[in-house]
Design a protein around this motif. Structure first.
Motif, PDB file in Angstrom:
ATOM      1  N   LEU A   1     -47.651  -9.554  -2.544  1.00 19.16           N
ATOM      2  CA  LEU A   1     -46.521  -8.589  -2.219  1.00 19.16           C
ATOM      3  C   LEU A   1     -45.257  -9.399  -2.906  1.00 19.16           C
ATOM      4  N   ALA A   2     -45.397 -10.838  -2.929  1.00 17.33           N
ATOM      5  CA  ALA A   2     -44.246 -11.421  -3.498  1.00 17.33           C
ATOM      6  C   ALA A   2     -44.366 -11.367  -5.273  1.00 17.33           C
ATOM      7  N   THR A   3     -45.611 -11.290  -5.598  1.00  8.69           N
ATOM      8  CA  THR A   3     -45.846 -11.016  -6.962  1.00  8.69           C
ATOM      9  C   THR A   3     -45.401  -9.739  -7.459  1.00  8.69           C
ATOM     10  N   LEU A   4     -45.669  -8.609  -6.652  1.00  9.96           N
ATOM     11  CA  LEU A   4     -45.017  -7.358  -6.860  1.00  9.96           C
ATOM     12  C   LEU A   4     -43.523  -7.125  -6.632  1.00  9.96           C
ATOM     13  N   ARG A   5     -43.164  -7.874  -5.780  1.00 13.58           N
ATOM     14  CA  ARG A   5     -41.475  -7.757  -5.708  1.00 13.58           C
ATOM     15  C   ARG A   5     -41.057  -8.405  -6.711  1.00 13.58           C
ATOM     16  N   ASN A   6     -41.460  -9.547  -7.198  1.00 13.02           N
ATOM     17  CA  ASN A   6     -40.736 -10.206  -8.246  1.00 13.02           C
ATOM     18  C   ASN A   6     -40.780  -9.446  -9.663  1.00 13.02           C
ATOM     19  N   ARG A   7     -42.196  -8.617  -9.823  1.00 10.45           N
ATOM     20  CA  ARG A   7     -42.176  -7.846 -10.969  1.00 10.45           C
ATOM     21  C   ARG A   7     -41.275  -6.738 -10.986  1.00 10.45           C
ATOM     22  N   ALA A   8     -41.152  -6.071  -9.596  1.00 11.25           N
ATOM     23  CA  ALA A   8     -40.107  -4.894  -9.502  1.00 11.25           C
ATOM     24  C   ALA A   8     -38.561  -5.384  -9.666  1.00 11.25           C
ATOM     25  N   ILE A   9     -38.384  -6.490  -9.375  1.00  7.70           N
ATOM     26  CA  ILE A   9     -36.804  -6.918  -9.635  1.00  7.70           C
ATOM     27  C   ILE A   9     -36.691  -7.358 -11.064  1.00  7.70           C
ATOM     28  N   ARG A  10     -37.896  -7.698 -11.853  1.00  8.72           N
ATOM     29  CA  ARG A  10     -37.511  -7.832 -13.369  1.00  8.72           C
ATOM     30  C   ARG A  10     -37.423  -6.447 -14.026  1.00  8.72           C
ATOM     31  N   LEU A  11     -37.869  -5.566 -13.404  1.00  8.06           N
ATOM     32  CA  LEU A  11     -37.866  -4.040 -13.941  1.00  8.06           C
ATOM     33  C   LEU A  11     -36.574  -3.440 -13.503  1.00  8.06           C
ATOM     34  N   ALA A  12     -35.955  -3.749 -12.446  1.00  9.36           N
ATOM     35  CA  ALA A  12     -34.753  -2.936 -12.133  1.00  9.36           C
ATOM     36  C   ALA A  12     -33.803  -3.197 -13.048  1.00  9.36           C
ATOM     37  N   ASN A  13     -32.791  -2.494 -13.271  1.00 15.74           N
ATOM     38  CA  ASN A  13     -31.519  -2.486 -14.097  1.00 15.74           C
ATOM     39  C   ASN A  13     -30.352  -1.831 -13.663  1.00 15.74           C
ATOM     40  N   SER A  14     -30.001  -2.469 -12.463  1.00 19.99           N
ATOM     41  CA  SER A  14     -28.891  -1.802 -11.685  1.00 19.99           C
ATOM     42  C   SER A  14     -28.081  -3.074 -11.064  1.00 19.99           C
ATOM     43  N   ARG A  15     -26.888  -2.839 -10.550  1.00 16.54           N
ATOM     44  CA  ARG A  15     -26.074  -3.626  -9.991  1.00 16.54           C
ATOM     45  C   ARG A  15     -26.629  -4.271  -8.546  1.00 16.54           C
ATOM     46  N   TRP A  16     -27.253  -3.167  -7.731  1.00 13.88           N
ATOM     47  CA  TRP A  16     -27.704  -3.530  -6.522  1.00 13.88           C
ATOM     48  C   TRP A  16     -29.180  -3.112  -6.325  1.00 13.88           C
ATOM     49  N   ILE A  17     -29.997  -3.982  -5.443  1.00 11.70           N
ATOM     50  CA  ILE A  17     -31.286  -3.678  -5.248  1.00 11.70           C
ATOM     51  C   ILE A  17     -31.840  -3.653  -3.870  1.00 11.70           C
ATOM     52  N   SER A  18     -32.659  -2.766  -3.545  1.00  9.14           N
ATOM     53  CA  SER A  18     -32.811  -2.512  -2.055  1.00  9.14           C
ATOM     54  C   SER A  18     -34.454  -2.324  -2.206  1.00  9.14           C
ATOM     55  N   PHE A  19     -34.932  -2.917  -0.977  1.00 14.03           N
ATOM     56  CA  PHE A  19     -36.286  -2.604  -0.785  1.00 14.03           C
ATOM     57  C   PHE A  19     -36.462  -1.692   0.130  1.00 14.03           C
ATOM     58  N   LEU A  20     -37.413  -0.868   0.224  1.00 18.60           N
ATOM     59  CA  LEU A  20     -37.736   0.381   1.447  1.00 18.60           C
ATOM     60  C   LEU A  20     -39.546   0.225   1.434  1.00 18.60           C
ATOM     61  N   ASP A  21     -39.845  -0.412   2.623  1.00 18.61           N
ATOM     62  CA  ASP A  21     -41.349  -0.310   2.850  1.00 18.61           C
ATOM     63  C   ASP A  21     -41.619   1.127   2.674  1.00 18.61           C
ATOM     64  N   ASP A  22     -43.003   1.206   2.464  1.00 12.29           N
ATOM     65  CA  ASP A  22     -43.532   2.725   2.033  1.00 12.29           C
ATOM     66  C   ASP A  22     -43.627   3.455   3.594  1.00 12.29           C
ATOM     67  N   ASP A  23     -43.825   2.883   4.654  1.00 13.40           N
ATOM     68  CA  ASP A  23     -43.829   3.238   5.985  1.00 13.40           C
ATOM     69  C   ASP A  23     -42.489   3.505   6.731  1.00 13.40           C
ATOM     70  N   ASN A  24     -41.457   3.189   5.878  1.00 12.36           N
ATOM     71  CA  ASN A  24     -40.094   3.567   6.230  1.00 12.36           C
ATOM     72  C   ASN A  24     -39.369   4.646   5.710  1.00 12.36           C
ATOM     73  N   GLN A  25     -38.173   4.792   6.079  1.00 15.70           N
ATOM     74  CA  GLN A  25     -37.301   5.826   5.658  1.00 15.70           C
ATOM     75  C   GLN A  25     -35.967   5.553   5.810  1.00 15.70           C
ATOM     76  N   TYR A  26     -35.101   6.130   5.027  1.00 14.74           N
ATOM     77  CA  TYR A  26     -33.700   5.701   5.138  1.00 14.74           C
ATOM     78  C   TYR A  26     -32.972   7.151   6.168  1.00 14.74           C
ATOM     79  N   ASP A  27     -32.026   6.752   6.916  1.00 14.65           N
ATOM     80  CA  ASP A  27     -31.287   7.762   7.490  1.00 14.65           C
ATOM     81  C   ASP A  27     -30.716   8.595   6.527  1.00 14.65           C
ATOM     82  N   ALA A  28     -30.040   9.648   6.814  1.00 12.57           N
ATOM     83  CA  ALA A  28     -29.721  10.667   5.834  1.00 12.57           C
ATOM     84  C   ALA A  28     -28.454  10.104   4.955  1.00 12.57           C
ATOM     85  N   ASP A  29     -27.677   9.350   5.317  1.00  9.06           N
ATOM     86  CA  ASP A  29     -26.361   9.050   4.319  1.00  9.06           C
ATOM     87  C   ASP A  29     -26.067   7.602   4.918  1.00  9.06           C
TER      88      ASP A  29
END
Length: 109
Positions: free
Chosen positions: A81-109
């Motif tokens: 998981l740490a390896t994949l998260r580090n890879r994802a962070i290197r791919l991200a190109n934005s000011r803010w980064i958030s993680f959402l587990d695949d078994d979770n979901q965000y509230d509507a707003d």
């Protein structure tokens, strides 16, 4: 694989393996966010073909996915998981980064 737009201010990263139904729900919760600009969703698929089938049918300007092969030494757990998260962070190109587990979901707003 789509290029990530640098003008997106938030990237939501999801790492997933063998749970396409749950991932679909998480993806929907990100799509429903009311932000300007909308959040970008970066999904890393941990060596799972059934999840890739879902993503191949899904698209949008704010979605990118990457398939991550496993080798004989890779095992599920904290190190993988740490390896994949580090890879994802290197791919991200934005000011803010958030993680959402695949078994979770965000509230509507």
């Amino acid at each position: 694989m789509k290029e990530h737009s640098p003008d997106t201010s938030t990237t939501v990263i999801t790492i997933t393996r063998s749970r396409p139904e749950l991932l679909s729900r998480a993806m929907k919760s990100i799509e429903e966010q009311v932000l300007n600009p909308p959040p970008f969703h970066l999904i890393l698929v941990d060596d799972c073909q059934s999840t890739m089938e879902l993503l191949r049918r899904t698209g949008g300007p704010h979605l990118r996915w990457e398939f991550c092969n496993r080798n004989a030494r890779d095992q599920s757990g904290v190190a993988r998981l740490a390896t994949l998260r580090n890879r994802a962070i290197r791919l991200a190109n934005s000011r803010w980064i958030s993680f959402l587990d695949d078994d979770n979901q965000y509230d509507a707003d």
